[in-house]
Design an enzyme around this catalytic site. Structure first.
Site, PDB file in Angstrom:
ATOM      1  CG  ASP A   1     -11.037 -10.715 -20.721  1.00 49.08           C
ATOM      2  OD1 ASP A   1     -10.556 -11.830 -20.430  1.00 49.08           O
ATOM      3  OD2 ASP A   1     -11.713 -10.515 -21.741  1.00 49.08           O
TER       4      ASP A   1
ATOM      5  CG  HIS B   1      -2.187   0.778   1.008  1.00 49.18           C
ATOM      6  ND1 HIS B   1      -2.229   1.975   0.315  1.00 49.18           N
ATOM      7  CD2 HIS B   1      -3.463   0.546   1.401  1.00 49.18           C
ATOM      8  CE1 HIS B   1      -3.470   2.437   0.298  1.00 49.18           C
ATOM      9  NE2 HIS B   1      -4.238   1.592   0.944  1.00 49.18           N
TER      10      HIS B   1
END
Length: 475
Positions: free
Chosen positions: A405, A186
Protein backbone atom coordinates in the site's frame (compact mmCIF):
# COMPACT_ATOMS: atom_id res chain seq x y z
CA UNK A 1 11.09 16.40 -22.29
CA UNK A 2 8.02 14.25 -22.85
CA UNK A 3 7.78 11.86 -25.74
CA UNK A 4 4.55 10.49 -27.16
CA UNK A 5 4.09 6.88 -28.08
CA UNK A 6 1.12 5.67 -30.05
CA UNK A 7 0.82 2.11 -31.29
CA UNK A 8 -2.02 1.76 -33.78
CA UNK A 9 -2.96 -1.50 -32.13
CA UNK A 10 -3.23 0.05 -28.66
CA UNK A 11 -6.37 1.86 -27.39
CA UNK A 12 -4.45 4.70 -25.73
CA UNK A 13 -1.70 7.25 -26.16
CA UNK A 14 1.25 7.00 -23.76
CA UNK A 15 3.33 10.05 -22.96
CA UNK A 16 6.74 9.10 -21.56
CA UNK A 17 9.18 11.42 -19.86
CA UNK A 18 12.92 10.97 -20.01
CA UNK A 19 14.40 8.28 -17.81
CA UNK A 20 16.00 9.52 -14.59
CA UNK A 21 18.32 7.56 -12.30
CA UNK A 22 17.10 7.46 -8.71
CA UNK A 23 19.95 7.16 -6.21
CA UNK A 24 19.95 6.35 -2.48
CA UNK A 25 18.85 9.28 -0.32
CA UNK A 26 21.98 8.93 1.85
CA UNK A 27 25.56 7.76 1.26
CA UNK A 28 25.79 3.96 1.06
CA UNK A 29 28.71 1.50 1.16
CA UNK A 30 30.88 1.26 -1.95
CA UNK A 31 31.72 -2.41 -2.36
CA UNK A 32 31.60 -5.38 -4.71
CA UNK A 33 29.26 -8.16 -3.61
CA UNK A 34 29.37 -11.82 -4.61
CA UNK A 35 26.48 -14.25 -4.99
CA UNK A 36 25.39 -17.67 -3.81
CA UNK A 37 25.56 -20.83 -5.88
CA UNK A 38 21.81 -20.54 -6.52
CA UNK A 39 22.06 -16.88 -7.59
CA UNK A 40 24.87 -17.77 -9.99
CA UNK A 41 22.65 -20.12 -12.03
CA UNK A 42 22.87 -18.75 -15.62
CA UNK A 43 19.22 -19.70 -16.16
CA UNK A 44 18.25 -17.03 -13.60
CA UNK A 45 20.15 -14.28 -15.40
CA UNK A 46 17.15 -12.32 -16.65
CA UNK A 47 14.91 -9.45 -15.62
CA UNK A 48 11.53 -10.52 -14.23
CA UNK A 49 8.84 -7.96 -15.09
CA UNK A 50 5.53 -7.43 -13.30
CA UNK A 51 2.83 -4.75 -13.22
CA UNK A 52 0.82 -3.60 -10.16
CA UNK A 53 -2.49 -1.79 -10.71
CA UNK A 54 -3.83 0.84 -8.28
CA UNK A 55 -7.19 2.60 -8.33
CA UNK A 56 -7.58 6.34 -7.82
CA UNK A 57 -7.18 7.49 -4.23
CA UNK A 58 -10.17 8.19 -2.01
CA UNK A 59 -9.64 10.12 1.23
CA UNK A 60 -11.37 11.66 4.18
CA UNK A 61 -10.65 15.08 5.57
CA UNK A 62 -10.18 16.08 9.16
CA UNK A 63 -12.10 19.17 10.36
CA UNK A 64 -12.73 20.16 6.73
CA UNK A 65 -9.00 20.54 6.07
CA UNK A 66 -8.90 19.73 2.35
CA UNK A 67 -5.22 20.59 2.05
CA UNK A 68 -4.07 17.64 4.15
CA UNK A 69 -5.75 14.40 3.06
CA UNK A 70 -5.39 11.30 5.15
CA UNK A 71 -3.64 8.30 3.60
CA UNK A 72 -4.51 4.72 4.42
CA UNK A 73 -2.18 4.63 7.42
CA UNK A 74 -3.61 7.78 8.99
CA UNK A 75 -0.64 10.02 8.08
CA UNK A 76 -1.35 13.47 6.68
CA UNK A 77 0.53 14.71 3.63
CA UNK A 78 0.79 17.76 1.44
CA UNK A 79 -2.04 17.55 -1.13
CA UNK A 80 0.11 17.76 -4.26
CA UNK A 81 2.66 15.25 -2.90
CA UNK A 82 0.05 12.86 -1.57
CA UNK A 83 -1.88 12.64 -4.83
CA UNK A 84 1.06 12.26 -7.20
CA UNK A 85 2.15 8.60 -7.30
CA UNK A 86 5.25 9.42 -9.33
CA UNK A 87 6.55 11.75 -6.60
CA UNK A 88 5.54 9.43 -3.77
CA UNK A 89 7.11 6.30 -5.27
CA UNK A 90 10.25 8.02 -6.57
CA UNK A 91 10.86 9.47 -3.11
CA UNK A 92 10.17 6.14 -1.40
CA UNK A 93 12.52 4.39 -3.86
CA UNK A 94 15.33 6.80 -3.02
CA UNK A 95 14.87 6.18 0.70
CA UNK A 96 14.50 2.40 0.48
CA UNK A 97 17.70 2.22 -1.59
CA UNK A 98 19.57 3.32 1.53
CA UNK A 99 18.76 -0.17 2.85
CA UNK A 100 18.69 -2.02 -0.47
CA UNK A 101 21.69 -0.17 -1.91
CA UNK A 102 22.87 -3.15 -4.02
CA UNK A 103 19.81 -2.57 -6.23
CA UNK A 104 21.25 0.84 -7.17
CA UNK A 105 24.47 -0.74 -8.45
CA UNK A 106 25.53 -2.67 -11.56
CA UNK A 107 25.39 -6.43 -12.09
CA UNK A 108 27.94 -8.25 -14.26
CA UNK A 109 29.26 -11.78 -14.83
CA UNK A 110 33.05 -11.68 -14.70
CA UNK A 111 35.54 -13.68 -16.75
CA UNK A 112 35.79 -16.31 -13.98
CA UNK A 113 32.09 -17.12 -14.48
CA UNK A 114 30.89 -15.52 -11.23
CA UNK A 115 28.28 -12.81 -10.95
CA UNK A 116 29.28 -9.73 -9.02
CA UNK A 117 27.40 -6.62 -8.05
CA UNK A 118 29.27 -3.33 -7.98
CA UNK A 119 27.58 -1.15 -5.37
CA UNK A 120 28.43 2.20 -6.95
CA UNK A 121 25.13 4.06 -6.45
CA UNK A 122 24.70 4.48 -10.19
CA UNK A 123 20.97 4.61 -9.54
CA UNK A 124 17.78 2.88 -10.61
CA UNK A 125 16.38 3.73 -14.08
CA UNK A 126 13.01 5.35 -13.35
CA UNK A 127 10.43 6.33 -15.94
CA UNK A 128 7.20 8.28 -15.43
CA UNK A 129 4.46 8.13 -18.02
CA UNK A 130 0.85 9.21 -18.56
CA UNK A 131 -1.86 7.35 -20.45
CA UNK A 132 -4.84 9.23 -21.93
CA UNK A 133 -7.42 6.69 -20.79
CA UNK A 134 -9.02 5.42 -17.61
CA UNK A 135 -7.89 2.16 -16.07
CA UNK A 136 -11.47 0.92 -16.18
CA UNK A 137 -11.35 1.08 -19.99
CA UNK A 138 -8.56 -1.53 -19.79
CA UNK A 139 -10.41 -3.55 -17.12
CA UNK A 140 -7.56 -2.71 -14.73
CA UNK A 141 -5.37 -4.92 -16.97
CA UNK A 142 -7.51 -7.95 -16.09
CA UNK A 143 -7.70 -10.13 -19.19
CA UNK A 144 -5.83 -7.73 -21.46
CA UNK A 145 -3.33 -9.06 -23.96
CA UNK A 146 0.37 -8.97 -23.22
CA UNK A 147 0.73 -6.45 -26.08
CA UNK A 148 -1.54 -4.01 -24.19
CA UNK A 149 0.31 -4.53 -20.89
CA UNK A 150 3.88 -4.29 -22.19
CA UNK A 151 4.01 -0.46 -22.53
CA UNK A 152 3.66 -0.16 -18.74
CA UNK A 153 7.11 -1.67 -18.13
CA UNK A 154 10.42 -0.94 -19.81
CA UNK A 155 13.89 -2.36 -20.12
CA UNK A 156 17.24 -0.63 -19.91
CA UNK A 157 20.19 -1.98 -21.89
CA UNK A 158 23.40 -3.20 -20.29
CA UNK A 159 26.72 -1.49 -20.95
CA UNK A 160 30.37 -2.44 -20.44
CA UNK A 161 29.94 -2.03 -16.67
CA UNK A 162 26.99 -4.41 -16.47
CA UNK A 163 23.26 -3.94 -16.17
CA UNK A 164 20.92 -2.37 -13.64
CA UNK A 165 19.29 -5.03 -11.44
CA UNK A 166 16.16 -2.90 -10.83
CA UNK A 167 14.02 -0.81 -13.21
CA UNK A 168 10.78 1.02 -12.33
CA UNK A 169 8.04 2.72 -14.34
CA UNK A 170 5.04 4.58 -12.90
CA UNK A 171 2.21 5.28 -15.33
CA UNK A 172 -0.62 7.63 -14.40
CA UNK A 173 -4.11 7.37 -15.92
CA UNK A 174 -6.75 10.04 -16.48
CA UNK A 175 -8.95 8.52 -13.75
CA UNK A 176 -6.30 9.12 -11.08
CA UNK A 177 -5.22 5.50 -10.90
CA UNK A 178 -1.77 4.29 -11.83
CA UNK A 179 0.41 1.26 -12.47
CA UNK A 180 3.85 0.37 -11.18
CA UNK A 181 5.90 -1.63 -13.65
CA UNK A 182 8.87 -3.33 -11.99
CA UNK A 183 11.75 -5.16 -13.61
CA UNK A 184 14.00 -7.01 -11.14
CA UNK A 185 16.94 -9.31 -11.72
CA UNK A 186 16.15 -12.89 -10.71
CA UNK A 187 19.86 -13.35 -9.97
CA UNK A 188 19.52 -10.82 -7.14
CA UNK A 189 16.08 -11.73 -5.72
CA UNK A 190 13.70 -14.63 -5.80
CA UNK A 191 9.94 -14.05 -5.50
CA UNK A 192 10.02 -13.72 -1.71
CA UNK A 193 12.96 -11.32 -1.89
CA UNK A 194 11.23 -9.19 -4.52
CA UNK A 195 8.07 -9.01 -2.42
CA UNK A 196 10.12 -8.07 0.65
CA UNK A 197 11.72 -5.16 -1.24
CA UNK A 198 8.41 -3.98 -2.72
CA UNK A 199 6.69 -4.02 0.69
CA UNK A 200 9.60 -2.07 2.20
CA UNK A 201 9.27 0.63 -0.46
CA UNK A 202 5.54 0.90 0.27
CA UNK A 203 6.18 1.15 4.01
CA UNK A 204 8.47 4.15 3.51
CA UNK A 205 5.94 5.73 1.15
CA UNK A 206 3.27 5.67 3.86
CA UNK A 207 5.13 7.19 6.77
CA UNK A 208 7.52 4.61 8.22
CA UNK A 209 11.09 5.75 8.76
CA UNK A 210 12.64 2.34 8.12
CA UNK A 211 11.52 -1.05 6.75
CA UNK A 212 9.94 -3.43 9.23
CA UNK A 213 12.23 -6.17 7.88
CA UNK A 214 15.87 -5.15 7.39
CA UNK A 215 17.46 -6.62 4.26
CA UNK A 216 20.28 -9.14 4.66
CA UNK A 217 22.74 -9.92 1.83
CA UNK A 218 25.01 -12.72 3.22
CA UNK A 219 24.97 -14.77 -0.01
CA UNK A 220 27.95 -16.76 1.27
CA UNK A 221 25.48 -18.75 3.38
CA UNK A 222 24.32 -20.60 0.27
CA UNK A 223 27.62 -21.26 -1.48
CA UNK A 224 27.96 -24.97 -2.15
CA UNK A 225 30.90 -27.36 -2.30
CA UNK A 226 31.74 -28.85 -5.69
CA UNK A 227 31.14 -32.58 -5.93
CA UNK A 228 34.04 -34.93 -6.66
CA UNK A 229 32.23 -36.78 -9.44
CA UNK A 230 31.75 -35.01 -12.80
CA UNK A 231 28.32 -33.57 -13.41
CA UNK A 232 25.90 -35.71 -15.39
CA UNK A 233 22.53 -34.55 -16.68
CA UNK A 234 19.93 -36.64 -14.82
CA UNK A 235 17.74 -36.85 -17.95
CA UNK A 236 18.77 -38.27 -21.30
CA UNK A 237 17.63 -35.55 -23.70
CA UNK A 238 17.29 -38.05 -26.55
CA UNK A 239 14.48 -39.76 -24.62
CA UNK A 240 12.38 -36.59 -24.23
CA UNK A 241 9.15 -36.07 -26.13
CA UNK A 242 9.10 -33.63 -29.04
CA UNK A 243 6.37 -31.39 -30.42
CA UNK A 244 5.60 -30.54 -34.06
CA UNK A 245 4.69 -27.04 -32.84
CA UNK A 246 8.13 -26.28 -31.34
CA UNK A 247 10.42 -24.46 -31.67
CA UNK A 248 8.27 -21.57 -32.82
CA UNK A 249 9.29 -17.91 -33.02
CA UNK A 250 5.87 -16.26 -32.62
CA UNK A 251 4.21 -17.11 -29.32
CA UNK A 252 0.73 -16.32 -28.08
CA UNK A 253 0.39 -15.51 -24.38
CA UNK A 254 -2.74 -16.15 -22.37
CA UNK A 255 -4.07 -15.47 -18.86
CA UNK A 256 -6.61 -18.04 -17.64
CA UNK A 257 -8.99 -17.69 -14.68
CA UNK A 258 -10.03 -20.74 -12.66
CA UNK A 259 -12.71 -20.03 -10.05
CA UNK A 260 -13.07 -21.63 -6.63
CA UNK A 261 -15.95 -23.91 -7.63
CA UNK A 262 -14.01 -25.32 -10.59
CA UNK A 263 -11.03 -26.04 -8.36
CA UNK A 264 -13.32 -27.71 -5.82
CA UNK A 265 -14.88 -29.93 -8.49
CA UNK A 266 -11.45 -30.92 -9.77
CA UNK A 267 -10.31 -31.95 -6.28
CA UNK A 268 -13.56 -33.86 -5.70
CA UNK A 269 -13.16 -35.74 -8.98
CA UNK A 270 -9.60 -36.69 -8.09
CA UNK A 271 -10.66 -37.88 -4.65
CA UNK A 272 -13.35 -40.07 -6.20
CA UNK A 273 -10.74 -41.48 -8.57
CA UNK A 274 -8.16 -42.51 -5.97
CA UNK A 275 -9.42 -41.67 -2.46
CA UNK A 276 -6.63 -39.16 -1.74
CA UNK A 277 -6.86 -35.42 -1.11
CA UNK A 278 -4.71 -32.98 -3.08
CA UNK A 279 -3.87 -29.30 -2.71
CA UNK A 280 -4.89 -26.77 -5.33
CA UNK A 281 -1.42 -26.60 -6.81
CA UNK A 282 -1.09 -30.39 -6.97
CA UNK A 283 -4.45 -30.83 -8.66
CA UNK A 284 -4.42 -27.89 -11.05
CA UNK A 285 -0.75 -28.14 -12.05
CA UNK A 286 -1.30 -31.79 -13.02
CA UNK A 287 -4.26 -30.75 -15.16
CA UNK A 288 -2.31 -27.89 -16.79
CA UNK A 289 0.68 -30.18 -17.44
CA UNK A 290 -1.52 -32.72 -19.20
CA UNK A 291 -3.37 -30.01 -21.14
CA UNK A 292 -0.07 -28.56 -22.35
CA UNK A 293 1.12 -32.01 -23.44
CA UNK A 294 -2.03 -32.51 -25.48
CA UNK A 295 -2.07 -29.01 -26.96
CA UNK A 296 1.51 -29.29 -28.18
CA UNK A 297 0.91 -32.84 -29.45
CA UNK A 298 4.02 -34.37 -27.89
CA UNK A 299 4.77 -37.95 -28.91
CA UNK A 300 3.48 -40.41 -26.31
CA UNK A 301 6.56 -42.67 -26.44
CA UNK A 302 8.80 -39.85 -25.20
CA UNK A 303 9.33 -38.58 -21.67
CA UNK A 304 7.88 -35.36 -20.29
CA UNK A 305 9.03 -33.43 -17.21
CA UNK A 306 7.24 -31.24 -14.67
CA UNK A 307 9.20 -28.86 -12.43
CA UNK A 308 7.68 -26.89 -9.53
CA UNK A 309 9.52 -24.09 -7.73
CA UNK A 310 9.30 -24.60 -3.95
CA UNK A 311 10.31 -22.03 -1.33
CA UNK A 312 12.94 -23.33 1.12
CA UNK A 313 13.55 -20.41 3.47
CA UNK A 314 12.03 -22.05 6.54
CA UNK A 315 13.46 -25.50 5.87
CA UNK A 316 17.18 -24.86 5.58
CA UNK A 317 19.63 -26.08 8.16
CA UNK A 318 21.25 -23.83 9.31
CA UNK A 319 18.31 -21.43 8.85
CA UNK A 320 18.56 -18.24 6.84
CA UNK A 321 18.24 -14.94 8.74
CA UNK A 322 15.09 -12.86 8.49
CA UNK A 323 15.51 -10.35 5.70
CA UNK A 324 17.56 -12.57 3.39
CA UNK A 325 16.38 -11.63 -0.11
CA UNK A 326 18.48 -13.81 -2.40
CA UNK A 327 17.38 -16.97 -4.16
CA UNK A 328 16.35 -19.63 -1.64
CA UNK A 329 14.11 -21.86 -3.73
CA UNK A 330 14.46 -25.35 -5.07
CA UNK A 331 12.86 -27.11 -8.02
CA UNK A 332 11.00 -30.39 -7.83
CA UNK A 333 11.12 -32.72 -10.82
CA UNK A 334 8.68 -35.37 -12.00
CA UNK A 335 9.48 -37.38 -15.13
CA UNK A 336 6.99 -39.77 -16.74
CA UNK A 337 6.29 -41.26 -20.15
CA UNK A 338 4.05 -39.16 -22.35
CA UNK A 339 1.48 -41.95 -22.70
CA UNK A 340 1.14 -42.15 -18.90
CA UNK A 341 0.46 -38.42 -18.67
CA UNK A 342 -1.89 -38.35 -21.64
CA UNK A 343 -3.89 -41.53 -21.03
CA UNK A 344 -3.19 -42.56 -17.43
CA UNK A 345 -5.24 -41.50 -14.38
CA UNK A 346 -4.70 -37.85 -13.50
CA UNK A 347 -4.70 -38.75 -9.80
CA UNK A 348 -1.45 -40.70 -10.33
CA UNK A 349 0.15 -37.55 -11.76
CA UNK A 350 -1.05 -35.59 -8.70
CA UNK A 351 0.50 -38.21 -6.42
CA UNK A 352 3.86 -37.91 -8.18
CA UNK A 353 3.78 -34.13 -7.77
CA UNK A 354 2.85 -34.45 -4.09
CA UNK A 355 5.72 -36.90 -3.49
CA UNK A 356 8.23 -34.65 -5.28
CA UNK A 357 7.21 -31.73 -3.05
CA UNK A 358 7.89 -33.77 0.09
CA UNK A 359 11.37 -34.70 -1.15
CA UNK A 360 12.19 -31.10 -2.10
CA UNK A 361 11.18 -29.82 1.35
CA UNK A 362 14.20 -31.41 3.02
CA UNK A 363 17.34 -29.40 3.80
CA UNK A 364 19.49 -32.22 2.38
CA UNK A 365 17.74 -31.99 -0.98
CA UNK A 366 18.39 -28.24 -1.21
CA UNK A 367 22.05 -28.58 -0.21
CA UNK A 368 22.55 -31.29 -2.82
CA UNK A 369 21.06 -28.90 -5.36
CA UNK A 370 23.31 -26.04 -4.18
CA UNK A 371 26.38 -28.29 -4.47
CA UNK A 372 25.28 -29.33 -7.97
CA UNK A 373 24.97 -25.70 -9.10
CA UNK A 374 28.40 -24.89 -7.66
CA UNK A 375 29.89 -27.86 -9.51
CA UNK A 376 28.27 -26.75 -12.76
CA UNK A 377 29.53 -23.19 -12.33
CA UNK A 378 33.11 -24.29 -11.77
CA UNK A 379 32.97 -26.70 -14.69
CA UNK A 380 31.32 -24.02 -16.87
CA UNK A 381 28.25 -26.17 -17.49
CA UNK A 382 24.85 -24.65 -18.20
CA UNK A 383 21.79 -26.84 -17.77
CA UNK A 384 20.06 -26.56 -21.11
CA UNK A 385 16.29 -26.19 -21.02
CA UNK A 386 14.02 -28.24 -23.25
CA UNK A 387 10.53 -28.09 -24.72
CA UNK A 388 9.32 -31.25 -22.97
CA UNK A 389 9.57 -29.64 -19.51
CA UNK A 390 6.89 -27.48 -17.92
CA UNK A 391 8.25 -25.11 -15.25
CA UNK A 392 5.61 -23.86 -12.83
CA UNK A 393 6.00 -21.13 -10.23
CA UNK A 394 3.34 -19.97 -7.77
CA UNK A 395 3.16 -16.26 -6.89
CA UNK A 396 -0.09 -16.40 -4.89
CA UNK A 397 1.43 -16.31 -1.40
CA UNK A 398 4.24 -13.82 -1.92
CA UNK A 399 2.23 -10.88 -0.54
CA UNK A 400 2.48 -8.74 -3.69
CA UNK A 401 -1.21 -7.84 -3.69
CA UNK A 402 -2.56 -7.70 -0.15
CA UNK A 403 0.40 -6.10 1.61
CA UNK A 404 1.67 -3.35 -0.72
CA UNK A 405 0.00 0.00 0.00
CA UNK A 406 1.61 3.25 -1.19
CA UNK A 407 -1.28 5.27 0.25
CA UNK A 408 -3.83 4.19 -2.37
CA UNK A 409 -4.67 0.91 -0.60
CA UNK A 410 -3.36 -2.34 -2.04
CA UNK A 411 -3.24 -3.05 -5.77
CA UNK A 412 -6.43 -4.35 -7.31
CA UNK A 413 -4.51 -6.41 -9.80
CA UNK A 414 -1.01 -7.75 -10.46
CA UNK A 415 0.22 -9.46 -13.60
CA UNK A 416 3.59 -10.88 -14.60
CA UNK A 417 4.93 -10.44 -18.12
CA UNK A 418 6.09 -13.53 -20.04
CA UNK A 419 9.69 -14.55 -19.42
CA UNK A 420 12.06 -15.31 -22.27
CA UNK A 421 13.92 -17.60 -19.89
CA UNK A 422 12.16 -20.69 -21.21
CA UNK A 423 11.59 -19.54 -24.76
CA UNK A 424 8.15 -18.63 -23.37
CA UNK A 425 6.57 -22.05 -24.01
CA UNK A 426 7.97 -23.79 -20.95
CA UNK A 427 6.73 -21.52 -18.16
CA UNK A 428 3.45 -21.34 -16.23
CA UNK A 429 2.88 -18.75 -13.48
CA UNK A 430 0.07 -19.15 -10.92
CA UNK A 431 -1.07 -15.85 -9.36
CA UNK A 432 -3.92 -14.28 -7.41
CA UNK A 433 -6.87 -13.03 -9.49
CA UNK A 434 -7.95 -9.42 -9.65
CA UNK A 435 -9.67 -8.29 -6.45
CA UNK A 436 -12.34 -6.48 -8.53
CA UNK A 437 -14.04 -9.69 -9.66
CA UNK A 438 -16.11 -11.16 -6.77
CA UNK A 439 -16.66 -14.35 -8.74
CA UNK A 440 -12.93 -15.07 -8.61
CA UNK A 441 -12.59 -14.90 -4.82
CA UNK A 442 -10.81 -18.08 -3.75
CA UNK A 443 -9.80 -18.84 -7.34
CA UNK A 444 -6.57 -18.26 -9.20
CA UNK A 445 -5.24 -17.07 -12.52
CA UNK A 446 -2.29 -18.36 -14.50
CA UNK A 447 -0.14 -17.30 -17.44
CA UNK A 448 0.99 -19.64 -20.20
CA UNK A 449 2.48 -19.21 -23.67
CA UNK A 450 1.94 -21.32 -26.79
CA UNK A 451 2.36 -21.12 -30.53
CA UNK A 452 -0.93 -19.86 -31.94
CA UNK A 453 -1.39 -23.26 -33.60
CA UNK A 454 -1.54 -24.92 -30.16
CA UNK A 455 -3.27 -22.26 -28.03
CA UNK A 456 -6.73 -23.14 -29.36
CA UNK A 457 -6.33 -26.76 -28.25
CA UNK A 458 -5.10 -25.67 -24.81
CA UNK A 459 -8.19 -23.47 -24.45
CA UNK A 460 -10.36 -26.48 -25.25
CA UNK A 461 -8.66 -28.48 -22.51
CA UNK A 462 -9.23 -25.68 -19.99
CA UNK A 463 -12.86 -25.26 -21.08
CA UNK A 464 -13.32 -28.95 -20.26
CA UNK A 465 -12.86 -28.09 -16.59
CA UNK A 466 -16.49 -26.97 -16.49
CA UNK A 467 -17.48 -30.60 -17.20
CA UNK A 468 -15.81 -32.06 -14.15
CA UNK A 469 -19.11 -33.50 -12.99
CA UNK A 470 -18.88 -35.79 -16.00
CA UNK A 471 -16.92 -39.04 -15.70
CA UNK A 472 -15.05 -38.12 -18.87
CA UNK A 473 -13.65 -34.91 -17.44
CA UNK A 474 -10.48 -36.54 -16.04
CA UNK A 475 -10.01 -38.90 -18.97
Amino acid sequence: MATGRKNNNLPFLLEKKEVVFVKPAKPTPSEVLSFSSLDNDPNLEFICQSIYVYRAKSFSCINGDHDHPVSSNGKTHNLEYSFDPVTVIRDALSRVLVYYYPLAGKLKRDSDGELRLNCNSSGVPFLSASANCELSSLDYLDGVTVEVAEPFVFDWPADDNGRHPLILQVTKFSCGGFTVGMGLSHSVCDGNGAAQFYRAMAELATGKTEPSVKPVWERERLVGKPTKTPFQNPIDKSSLATSPHLPFAEMEHGYFNVNRETIKRLKTSLMKECGDEFTTIEALSAYVWRSRFRALQFNSDGKTVFSLTVGSRGRLNPPLPDGYYGNACTDTFVTIMGKDLNKGPLSRVCKLIKESKKIACSSDYLWNLINMFETMRRENIKLELDDATLFLTDWRNLGFVEEVDFGWKGPVNMIPLPLRRFGYAGLCVFMSPSTLDPAMKGGLRFLVSFPATAMAKFKEEMDALVNLGDDKALA
